[in-house]
Enzyme design. Structure first.
Site, short mmCIF file in Angstrom:
data_model
loop_
_atom_site.label_atom_id
_atom_site.label_comp_id
_atom_site.label_asym_id
_atom_site.label_seq_id
_atom_site.Cartn_x
_atom_site.Cartn_y
_atom_site.Cartn_z
N GLU A 80 46.43 -38.53 15.77
CA GLU A 80 46.32 -37.50 15.11
C GLU A 80 45.73 -36.57 15.32
OE1 GLU A 80 47.43 -40.35 12.93
OE2 GLU A 80 45.68 -41.15 13.53
N TYR A 140 47.09 -32.36 24.46
CA TYR A 140 47.82 -33.45 24.51
C TYR A 140 49.84 -32.86 24.76
CZ TYR A 140 44.52 -35.29 22.09
OH TYR A 140 43.15 -35.90 21.38
#
Length: 160
Positions: free
Chosen positions: A105, A117
Site C-alpha cells: 500500500e 514502484y
C-alpha cells in the site's frame, strides 16, 4: 559509500525504531518490531554501513505472496537510488523463495514512491479508503507479478 545488504534482527531494533520514527508519521515501535521478529511474522532486510542503518524493508510472506509492510531510507540519503536497489534485491529474494506476487500500500499523495514502484513493474489493483490512521488518507494497493518477473538487468550491486 560503503554499505552491505543483510537480514536484520533483534540486535538492530534501536536503529530500526529510530529510522522508522524519522520516516513515518505513524511509526512502529520497538514492541511491534520485536514481536514480529521473534514470532517470524515478517522479515526485515536492509543496508548497513559503519555509520549505521541506511535503509530497510520489512515484508510478510505467506502462501506464495509477499506484502511489503514498510520501506524506509534515511532522509539525508534519499534520491540516491538506495530505495530502488533495496527493492530490487527484495524482489530477487522473493523470487528465490517462490513468491508469485508481491503487494504493498502507498499513500495517494506519495508520488515519488509510486513512481519507483511503477518503474519496477508494480501495477495498481485497488484502493483502500481512509487507510492511514494519522490523516485518513487513501492508499493505493499495488501488485507485482514476481513469478514472471525477469531479473533487473540495470540493478547495481550494493556499494557500487
Amino acid at each position: 559509500m560503503d554499505y552491505s545488504f543483510e537480514q536484520l534482527g533483534e540486535k538492530d531494533l534501536p536503529e530500526l525504531v529510530a529510522l522508522e520514527k524519522q520516516c513515518f508519521s505513524h511509526p512502529w515501535g520497538e514492541k511491534e518490531f520485536r514481536l514480529g521478529l521473534e514470532r517470524k511474522i515478517f522479515y526485515v532486510f536492509g543496508f548497513t554501513s559503519p555509520d549505521g542503518l541506511l535503509a530497510y524493508c520489512s515484508l510478510h510472506m505467506v502462501a506464495g505472496e509477499a506484502e511489503i509492510l514498510n520501506i524506509a531510507v534515511r532522509s539525508d540519503l534519499r534520491r540516491q537510488g538506495l530505495g530502488e536497489r533495496l527493492l530490487r534485491l527484495i524482489v530477487q529474494i522473493s523470487k528465490k523463495m517462490n513468491i508469485q506476487s508481491m503487494y504493498l500500500e502507498v499513500r495517494v499523495s506519495n508520488l515519488p514512491a509510486q513512481a519507483l514502484y511503477r518503474k519496477l513493474g508494480f501495477e495498481q489493483v485497488g484502493m483502500r479508503k481512509k487507510y492511514y490512521p494519522d490523516t485518513g488518507e487513501d492508499a493505493l494497493v499495488l501488485r507485482l507479478d514476481v513469478e514472471n518477473r525477469e531479473s533487473f538487468p540495470s540493478a547495481k550491486e550494493p556499494g557500487a
